[in-house]
Design an enzyme around this catalytic site. Sequence first.
Site, mmCIF file in Angstrom:
data_model
loop_
_atom_site.group_PDB
_atom_site.id
_atom_site.type_symbol
_atom_site.label_atom_id
_atom_site.label_comp_id
_atom_site.label_asym_id
_atom_site.label_seq_id
_atom_site.Cartn_x
_atom_site.Cartn_y
_atom_site.Cartn_z
ATOM 1 N N ASP A 2 15.554 -28.867 -21.509
ATOM 2 C CA ASP A 2 16.312 -29.285 -20.318
ATOM 3 C C ASP A 2 17.737 -28.753 -20.476
ATOM 4 O OD1 ASP A 2 17.359 -31.015 -18.054
ATOM 5 O OD2 ASP A 2 15.314 -31.782 -18.189
ATOM 6 N N HIS B 165 18.021 -25.385 -19.657
ATOM 7 C CA HIS B 165 18.358 -25.347 -18.242
ATOM 8 C C HIS B 165 19.840 -25.080 -18.012
ATOM 9 C CE1 HIS B 165 14.591 -27.870 -16.915
ATOM 10 N NE2 HIS B 165 14.283 -26.819 -17.652
#
Length: 411
Positions: free
Chosen positions: A218, A241
Amino acid sequence: MANFVMFLNFLLSLTVFHTFQSVQSHFSLYNDNNIFNVLNYGAIGDGFSDDSKAFKDAWEDTCNYIGSESIMEIPEGNTFLLQPIEFHGPCKSKKIILSISGNLIAPESPYEWKCNKDDCHQWIEFAHINGLYIDGHGLMACLKRPRGVVISHSSNVHISNIMVKDSPNFQMSLEDSKWVIVKQLTITADGDSPNTDGIHIQRSQNVIVYDSNIRTGDDCISIGDGSKYINISRISCGPGHGISIGSLGRYGTKETVENVVVRDCTFRETTNGVRIKTWQGGRGHVRNVLFERIKLHGATRPIIIDQFYCPHSQCKNHTKAVEIKNVMFNHIHGTSIKKPFVQLLCSKSVPCRDIFMNDINIHDENEEEEKKYHKSLSRHDDHPSAECINVKGESNGVMKPKLACLESKRH
């Protein structure tokens, strides 16, 4: 524009405040009276025996030591199994040093976790401490449960050199704290694991994070509500991310982030680059943000402002939105594997204002490969290189891709 320049000058001062000093080099100066080794409290360190009580007892003496400095020592060559544990202050010692040379691990099976009333929100928590120094080359590994290491309601915190890995939620969370310096960390989680943010910052101020390697499933770093005066630099991110502000404003809540600098960071094969994400219907603001000197290596969606953030398909349209204002993207270069390279998607009722872009040069990595090897690749992306709606601002210098919504000041 003048206000933005004043803001940048102020943020530059953040890089020199509160200089971090390594604690490890001073260990040899201490006498044994203020060193509390967990082995002396009954810790086994075989990776199977529960050493939680020994750590609690060692912390109690470290925290209650009356003096300028005290050290809780976790020696190398040992692996200590810990149940969810809290290291809480306030402490009598003015400076608490946690020297982590050994490895700390959590029970692998969730059924082995011992929590108060099954309330397992984190593995290790440090709270209500003024003057906490966590240093060493040990490993902190947490499996199967949320949040690995949490720093909360603390101030004057210094964290360096440790490795954190494999928490199924935030690897490290900085919450309700101020004057926090984090450097030279290695943070890893499976690239396919959701919600495994490397460092999450929430309701905190005067936070500096730098010189760290983060690989997660993430956000490498996420900045949440109530955060201000955040300075992030020299982060190697990927997979992951990217570095994100948000998401903010879910369920119509009022949330704010302001005075953030992200500079000199590298993104390798990340699914996003630098990003601001807010939910429709939210309230509050994101203000005074600088993303600067960013290098991209095969990143997807390198630059994003998204006021329509919705990770699922059942979001309703709203007219309210979190205000996004005074954001600069400066000197962002490299390659992306998927168009659009720049997305500025803002609300019609609350448009993004004072968005500045300078010297943006992002290329299609596949086109670069075609030029390099003088051959055509099978995959072609017909999407536009940039998307831009309801944005007011300026662009200057090189702009690849071009954004028609920004007023060009290039001469």
